[in-house]
Structures are given as structure tokens and as C-alpha cells.
Design an enzyme around this catalytic site. Structure first.
Site, PDB file in Angstrom:
ATOM      1  N   HIS A 243      26.621  -5.068 -17.077  1.00  0.00           N
ATOM      2  CA  HIS A 243      25.625  -5.430 -16.067  1.00  0.00           C
ATOM      3  C   HIS A 243      26.352  -5.604 -14.737  1.00  0.00           C
ATOM      4  O   HIS A 243      27.553  -5.922 -14.710  1.00  0.00           O
ATOM      5  CB  HIS A 243      24.935  -6.731 -16.428  1.00  0.00           C
ATOM      6  CG  HIS A 243      24.029  -6.632 -17.616  1.00  0.00           C
ATOM      7  ND1 HIS A 243      23.054  -7.563 -17.868  1.00  0.00           N
ATOM      8  CD2 HIS A 243      23.952  -5.726 -18.620  1.00  0.00           C
ATOM      9  CE1 HIS A 243      22.409  -7.234 -18.970  1.00  0.00           C
ATOM     10  NE2 HIS A 243      22.940  -6.118 -19.446  1.00  0.00           N
TER      11      HIS A 243
ATOM     12  N   GLU B 153      26.419  -7.959 -12.608  1.00  0.00           N
ATOM     13  CA  GLU B 153      27.048  -9.272 -12.452  1.00  0.00           C
ATOM     14  C   GLU B 153      28.389  -9.343 -13.179  1.00  0.00           C
ATOM     15  O   GLU B 153      29.378  -9.839 -12.646  1.00  0.00           O
ATOM     16  CB  GLU B 153      26.138 -10.380 -13.001  1.00  0.00           C
ATOM     17  CG  GLU B 153      24.792 -10.468 -12.347  1.00  0.00           C
ATOM     18  CD  GLU B 153      23.703  -9.701 -13.105  1.00  0.00           C
ATOM     19  OE1 GLU B 153      23.907  -8.509 -13.443  1.00  0.00           O
ATOM     20  OE2 GLU B 153      22.642 -10.302 -13.354  1.00  0.00           O
TER      21      GLU B 153
ATOM     22  N   CYS C  29      20.260 -12.282 -16.659  1.00  0.00           N
ATOM     23  CA  CYS C  29      19.891 -12.461 -18.061  1.00  0.00           C
ATOM     24  C   CYS C  29      20.751 -13.587 -18.660  1.00  0.00           C
ATOM     25  O   CYS C  29      21.656 -14.100 -17.997  1.00  0.00           O
ATOM     26  CB  CYS C  29      20.110 -11.157 -18.819  1.00  0.00           C
ATOM     27  SG  CYS C  29      21.863 -10.746 -19.042  1.00  0.00           S
TER      28      CYS C  29
ATOM     29  N   CYS D  27      24.592 -12.830 -18.474  1.00  0.00           N
ATOM     30  CA  CYS D  27      25.146 -12.920 -17.129  1.00  0.00           C
ATOM     31  C   CYS D  27      25.123 -14.353 -16.601  1.00  0.00           C
ATOM     32  O   CYS D  27      26.080 -14.791 -15.953  1.00  0.00           O
ATOM     33  CB  CYS D  27      24.395 -11.986 -16.193  1.00  0.00           C
ATOM     34  SG  CYS D  27      24.653 -10.250 -16.613  1.00  0.00           S
TER      35      CYS D  27
END
Length: 156
Positions: free
Chosen positions: A46, A48, A76, A79
């Protein structure tokens, strides 16, 4: 946040969901990225996580104290947990994620008092722009998807 949006705009060029992130320390950009899940076939890639890894490598420490993470979509659970574990001081995000958000929508990991680190969270910065990128991406996917074929009735 505008730099995070620019990163998000690059993501669809690689078949990625348009989510971008930028990590800043004392007005200096440590790292900027978009999602890389499809490119790397890594479910943890992701935006992040990518910027946290890049910044930790650049600073040669996993403790990213006094930093601010800008991301176009509410993080999420994975993260949000990484943000807490990296000791990031501040999180600023664009669009809320009612399906997977873990910074106030479904869960609120940064606000969990039992953790040893708190993250100051601000949501809704450039929310409309962030949401529009996601909506346009998924609308284009739906528009380009092959039509579902109805099953043929058996001939008897």
C-alpha cells in the site's frame, strides 16, 4: 496533500488503485509513492507502507517521530497499525473509507489508548479530489469490463 494526489494520479498508469502518500519531516519530503500491489504482487505494498519503508531506509531508523503522513484515502487496519508502530506523529488523509478505514470509519486504531503511541489524525483534506480519483478509476474499470454473459437456456 497535493503531492499525495499527484502520486495517486500516477497509480492507474500502472494498473494500481489511485492512492498516494507522502511522508514529510520538517517541511522536507522523505518519501512519496502510490500503491504498488499489482506491480509487485505484494498485498502489503500500500502507498503508506511503501513510504514508511522508504523513509525508514533513508533515515536509517524505524522511528519516524516528528513526521507527518499525507495519504489520499483513510488508511486500512494494516497501514494504521504500521503508522502507530513507526511512531508517526501526524496523519492527514483525504477521503474516508467506509469499507476498510481504520482511522475512524470502521475502526480507530490511532486513537486506541492501549497502544504506547498516539497519532494526531486529520481527515477530509482535499476529500472531494481524493474521492473523485477513486470513483473515476472504478467507473472506468466497470465500463471496460466484459459484459456478463447470461447463461444459455438448455435446448430440450
Amino acid at each position: 496533500m497535493e503531492l499525495a494526489l499527484q502520486q495517486a494520479m500516477l497509480a492507474p498508469l500502472h494498473g494500481e488503485v489511485p492512492i498516494g502518500a507522502v511522508l514529510v519531516h520538517q517541511n522536507n519530503i522523505l518519501a512519496a509513492a502510490h500503491n504498488y500491489r499489482e506491480i509487485s504482487q505484494d498485498p502489503t505494498a500500500h502507498a503508506e507502507i511503501v513510504v514508511i519503508r522508504k523513509a525508514a531506509e533513508r533515515l536509517k531508523t524505524w522511528r519516524l517521530t516528528d513526521t507527518t503522513l499525507y495519504v489520499t484515502l483513510e488508511p486500512c487496519p494494516m497501514c494504521a497499525g504500521a503508522i502507530v508502530q513507526a511512531r508517526i506523529a501526524r496523519l492527514v488523509f483525504g477521503a474516508w473509507d467506509p469499507k476498510a478505514g481504520a482511522c475512524g470509519s470502521i475502526l480507530d486504531i490511532p486513537a486506541e489508548r492501549r497502544f504506547n503511541h498516539r497519532v494526531h489524525v486529520t481527515g477530509s483534506l482535499l476529500e472531494q479530489e481524493s474521492r473523485a480519483l477513486l470513483q473515476e478509476f472504478f467507473q472506468a474499470k466497470r465500463d471496460n469490463a466484459p459484459e456478463r454473459q447470461r447463461p444459455q437456456k438448455p435446448v430440450i
